[in-house]
Design an enzyme around this catalytic site. Sequence first.
Site, PDB file in Angstrom:
ATOM      1  N   TYR A 111      41.028  35.901   1.666  1.00 61.30           N
ATOM      2  CA  TYR A 111      42.000  35.760   2.745  1.00 61.30           C
ATOM      3  C   TYR A 111      43.421  35.739   2.184  1.00 61.30           C
ATOM      4  O   TYR A 111      43.656  35.282   1.058  1.00 61.30           O
ATOM      5  CB  TYR A 111      41.778  34.446   3.502  1.00 61.30           C
ATOM      6  CG  TYR A 111      40.534  34.388   4.346  1.00 61.30           C
ATOM      7  CD1 TYR A 111      40.539  34.834   5.665  1.00 61.30           C
ATOM      8  CD2 TYR A 111      39.357  33.842   3.839  1.00 61.30           C
ATOM      9  CE1 TYR A 111      39.406  34.758   6.453  1.00 61.30           C
ATOM     10  CE2 TYR A 111      38.217  33.760   4.615  1.00 61.30           C
ATOM     11  CZ  TYR A 111      38.248  34.226   5.919  1.00 61.30           C
ATOM     12  OH  TYR A 111      37.112  34.146   6.696  1.00 61.30           O
ATOM     13  N   TYR A 150      32.087  35.970   0.231  1.00 58.85           N
ATOM     14  CA  TYR A 150      32.817  35.205  -0.780  1.00 58.85           C
ATOM     15  C   TYR A 150      32.098  33.884  -1.057  1.00 58.85           C
ATOM     16  O   TYR A 150      31.428  33.322  -0.185  1.00 58.85           O
ATOM     17  CB  TYR A 150      34.265  34.937  -0.349  1.00 58.85           C
ATOM     18  CG  TYR A 150      34.424  34.246   0.985  1.00 58.85           C
ATOM     19  CD1 TYR A 150      34.330  32.856   1.102  1.00 58.85           C
ATOM     20  CD2 TYR A 150      34.708  34.975   2.134  1.00 58.85           C
ATOM     21  CE1 TYR A 150      34.500  32.224   2.329  1.00 58.85           C
ATOM     22  CE2 TYR A 150      34.870  34.354   3.354  1.00 58.85           C
ATOM     23  CZ  TYR A 150      34.769  32.974   3.443  1.00 58.85           C
ATOM     24  OH  TYR A 150      34.927  32.345   4.659  1.00 58.85           O
ATOM     25  N   ARG A 160      29.390  33.003   1.711  1.00 55.79           N
ATOM     26  CA  ARG A 160      29.498  33.232   3.142  1.00 55.79           C
ATOM     27  C   ARG A 160      29.255  34.705   3.445  1.00 55.79           C
ATOM     28  O   ARG A 160      29.806  35.589   2.788  1.00 55.79           O
ATOM     29  CB  ARG A 160      30.889  32.852   3.653  1.00 55.79           C
ATOM     30  CG  ARG A 160      31.125  31.353   3.676  1.00 55.79           C
ATOM     31  CD  ARG A 160      31.409  30.837   5.066  1.00 55.79           C
ATOM     32  NE  ARG A 160      30.372  31.192   6.014  1.00 55.79           N
ATOM     33  CZ  ARG A 160      30.598  31.493   7.297  1.00 55.79           C
ATOM     34  NH1 ARG A 160      31.825  31.499   7.765  1.00 55.79           N
ATOM     35  NH2 ARG A 160      29.601  31.784   8.108  1.00 55.79           N
ATOM     36  N   HIS A 163      32.227  38.222   7.836  1.00 55.67           N
ATOM     37  CA  HIS A 163      32.406  37.824   9.229  1.00 55.67           C
ATOM     38  C   HIS A 163      33.853  38.017   9.654  1.00 55.67           C
ATOM     39  O   HIS A 163      34.760  38.109   8.815  1.00 55.67           O
ATOM     40  CB  HIS A 163      31.999  36.359   9.433  1.00 55.67           C
ATOM     41  CG  HIS A 163      32.788  35.390   8.601  1.00 55.67           C
ATOM     42  ND1 HIS A 163      32.504  35.144   7.272  1.00 55.67           N
ATOM     43  CD2 HIS A 163      33.871  34.625   8.891  1.00 55.67           C
ATOM     44  CE1 HIS A 163      33.354  34.265   6.781  1.00 55.67           C
ATOM     45  NE2 HIS A 163      34.209  33.931   7.738  1.00 55.67           N
ATOM     46  N   HIS A 165      36.640  36.289  12.417  1.00 59.61           N
ATOM     47  CA  HIS A 165      36.943  35.197  13.345  1.00 59.61           C
ATOM     48  C   HIS A 165      37.584  35.756  14.613  1.00 59.61           C
ATOM     49  O   HIS A 165      38.449  36.638  14.551  1.00 59.61           O
ATOM     50  CB  HIS A 165      37.917  34.215  12.708  1.00 59.61           C
ATOM     51  CG  HIS A 165      37.399  33.548  11.475  1.00 59.61           C
ATOM     52  ND1 HIS A 165      36.822  32.303  11.484  1.00 59.61           N
ATOM     53  CD2 HIS A 165      37.383  33.963  10.173  1.00 59.61           C
ATOM     54  CE1 HIS A 165      36.476  31.965  10.251  1.00 59.61           C
ATOM     55  NE2 HIS A 165      36.795  32.963   9.433  1.00 59.61           N
TER      56      HIS A 165
END
Length: 243
Positions: A111, A150, A160, A163, A165
């Site tokens: 991110y 990640y 994870r 995905h 959000h």
Amino acid sequence: MDGSSPHRPVLTPRDWRAHPPYRHPEYKSSVLRSPTLPLIPLRDALKNTQAPVYGAQSLGPLDHDLTRNAARNGSPLGERILVTGRVLDEYGKPVRNTLVEIWQANAAGRYVHKGDQHDAPLDPNFLGAGRCLTDNEGRYRFLTIKPGAYPWGNHNNAWRPGHIHFSLFGDYFGSRLVTQMYFPGDPLLALDPIFQGTPAHCRDLLVSHFSPEATQEGHALGYAFDIVLRGALQTPTEQACRR
């Protein structure tokens, strides 16, 4: 229209059996930051109030295109995908002209945030955030890069799954929804405490579907993900899904 209007809609109750618990022991950090006391219900006059919560006039022409809205000197790296679907209310009717916001990791699973210190490269041409308004059929559409997995340190060798959000307000405060969209066939779903924290009978509502119809020939694969804001078929919330 305000809460005193005789024409305000009556919102159906949420089906709490469809949502993850606020405290899911397998998602270890949620144990430290989840509420321990019962929720305080909003007054009916407040939860049914129709009120602006964003400035639609500030939307830019590239806000929906994450492959271009932060480009500096080229295109972002990774697999281009189109994500589209409809936003529906509890009666299956389209929610028109409502804001849909997304944020995600880049193709390497990182991110653009100072709190993300994952040892993976940042992409100078990818911000990982976008927004758009639904059309008259309640449909939204984003062009983006497929997010990578990640590590997140929840347990030994924890990763994870990829995905995206989603954040939506709908027409009313009572329709507020924050959730995550996953990809079909991801082997990490069976190992992910956040995804597994959602009741089993509703997990499929968080997984998108490959869509040949949404695919743009020679450019990007398409995925379909419909979102229901309330009611028995509501898309599960991100109560435990905060990473």
